[in-house]
Design a protein around this motif. Structure first.
Motif, mmCIF file in Angstrom:
data_model
loop_
_atom_site.group_PDB
_atom_site.id
_atom_site.type_symbol
_atom_site.label_atom_id
_atom_site.label_comp_id
_atom_site.label_asym_id
_atom_site.label_seq_id
_atom_site.Cartn_x
_atom_site.Cartn_y
_atom_site.Cartn_z
ATOM 1 N N ALA A 14 0.813 -1.218 0.000
ATOM 2 C CA ALA A 14 0.000 0.000 0.000
ATOM 3 C C ALA A 14 0.844 1.264 0.000
ATOM 4 C CB ALA A 14 -0.933 0.006 1.212
ATOM 5 N N THR A 15 2.007 1.223 0.658
ATOM 6 C CA THR A 15 2.820 2.426 0.820
ATOM 7 C C THR A 15 4.007 2.504 -0.130
ATOM 8 O OG1 THR A 15 4.237 1.395 2.492
ATOM 9 C CG2 THR A 15 2.260 2.559 3.270
ATOM 10 N N GLY A 16 4.438 1.379 -0.658
ATOM 11 C CA GLY A 16 5.645 1.360 -1.481
ATOM 12 C C GLY A 16 6.914 1.348 -0.658
ATOM 13 N N LEU A 17 6.778 1.222 0.664
ATOM 14 C CA LEU A 17 7.934 1.179 1.555
ATOM 15 C C LEU A 17 8.296 -0.261 1.871
ATOM 16 C CD1 LEU A 17 6.845 3.911 4.131
ATOM 17 C CD2 LEU A 17 8.501 4.167 2.274
ATOM 18 N N LYS A 18 9.545 -0.500 2.175
ATOM 19 C CA LYS A 18 10.003 -1.813 2.607
ATOM 20 C C LYS A 18 10.016 -1.861 4.128
ATOM 21 C CE LYS A 18 10.625 -3.764 -1.306
ATOM 22 N NZ LYS A 18 9.702 -4.799 -1.689
ATOM 23 N N LYS A 19 10.149 -3.058 4.672
ATOM 24 C CA LYS A 19 10.100 -3.292 6.114
ATOM 25 C C LYS A 19 11.029 -2.366 6.894
ATOM 26 C CE LYS A 19 11.020 -6.955 9.474
ATOM 27 N NZ LYS A 19 11.373 -8.385 9.620
ATOM 28 N N SER A 20 12.269 -2.250 6.459
ATOM 29 C CA SER A 20 13.234 -1.431 7.201
ATOM 30 C C SER A 20 12.822 0.039 7.224
ATOM 31 C CB SER A 20 14.641 -1.587 6.621
ATOM 32 O OG SER A 20 14.653 -1.215 5.254
ATOM 33 N N ALA A 21 12.280 0.533 6.120
ATOM 34 C CA ALA A 21 11.838 1.930 6.058
ATOM 35 C C ALA A 21 10.610 2.156 6.940
ATOM 36 C CB ALA A 21 11.526 2.324 4.620
ATOM 37 N N ILE A 22 9.705 1.187 6.949
ATOM 38 C CA ILE A 22 8.515 1.296 7.790
ATOM 39 C C ILE A 22 8.917 1.400 9.254
ATOM 40 C CG2 ILE A 22 6.497 0.016 8.635
ATOM 41 C CD1 ILE A 22 6.196 -1.025 5.694
ATOM 42 N N TYR A 23 9.775 0.488 9.698
ATOM 43 C CA TYR A 23 10.178 0.490 11.105
ATOM 44 C C TYR A 23 11.024 1.715 11.464
ATOM 45 C CZ TYR A 23 7.903 -3.883 12.137
ATOM 46 O OH TYR A 23 6.943 -4.846 12.347
ATOM 47 N N ALA A 24 11.821 2.207 10.525
ATOM 48 C CA ALA A 24 12.589 3.436 10.773
ATOM 49 C C ALA A 24 11.648 4.622 10.948
ATOM 50 C CB ALA A 24 13.577 3.695 9.633
ATOM 51 N N LYS A 25 10.619 4.688 10.128
ATOM 52 C CA LYS A 25 9.650 5.783 10.238
ATOM 53 C C LYS A 25 8.824 5.673 11.521
ATOM 54 C CE LYS A 25 9.177 7.022 5.391
ATOM 55 N NZ LYS A 25 9.676 8.372 5.582
ATOM 56 N N ILE A 26 8.515 4.451 11.945
ATOM 57 C CA ILE A 26 7.813 4.270 13.221
ATOM 58 C C ILE A 26 8.689 4.785 14.355
ATOM 59 C CG2 ILE A 26 6.979 2.566 14.888
ATOM 60 C CD1 ILE A 26 6.083 0.868 12.451
ATOM 61 N N LYS A 27 9.959 4.421 14.323
ATOM 62 C CA LYS A 27 10.892 4.863 15.365
ATOM 63 C C LYS A 27 10.991 6.381 15.402
ATOM 64 C CE LYS A 27 15.527 4.084 17.133
ATOM 65 N NZ LYS A 27 16.795 3.377 16.956
ATOM 66 N N GLY A 28 10.948 7.016 14.245
ATOM 67 C CA GLY A 28 11.008 8.472 14.154
ATOM 68 C C GLY A 28 9.652 9.143 14.314
ATOM 69 N N ARG A 29 8.647 8.374 14.651
ATOM 70 C CA ARG A 29 7.268 8.864 14.844
ATOM 71 C C ARG A 29 6.709 9.524 13.580
ATOM 72 N NH1 ARG A 29 5.811 8.949 20.479
ATOM 73 N NH2 ARG A 29 7.611 8.380 21.722
#
Length: 72
Positions: A14-29
């Motif tokens: 849905a987002t075009g993001l990969k797992k590592s990018a998703i979790y990095a963005k979660i960490k950065g709120r």
């Protein structure tokens, strides 16, 4: 619309993001956090993912897909 739970692969699609990018963005709120379903299982609320997508800035494209302008 009722929210449904999306698994990681569905969020990636849905987002075009990969797992590592998703979790990095979660960490950065910068991205919705997952909800825990079990000790080793998480999912994301579809309404939160859609709201994140809707909040992305729109990019105006003039010319081609690479952002370069057509010659006048």
């Amino acid at each position: 619309m009722t929210a449904v739970l999306l698994r990681l692969g569905q969020v990636e699609q849905a987002t075009g993001l990969k797992k590592s990018a998703i979790y990095a963005k979660i960490k950065g709120r910068e991205f919705p956090a997952a909800v825990r379903l079990g000790s080793r299982s998480v999912a994301w609320r579809s309404d939160e993912i859609q709201a994140w997508i809707d909040g992305l800035p729109k990019v105006a494209q003039e010319g081609g897909h690479d952002g370069q302008r057509k010659a006048a």
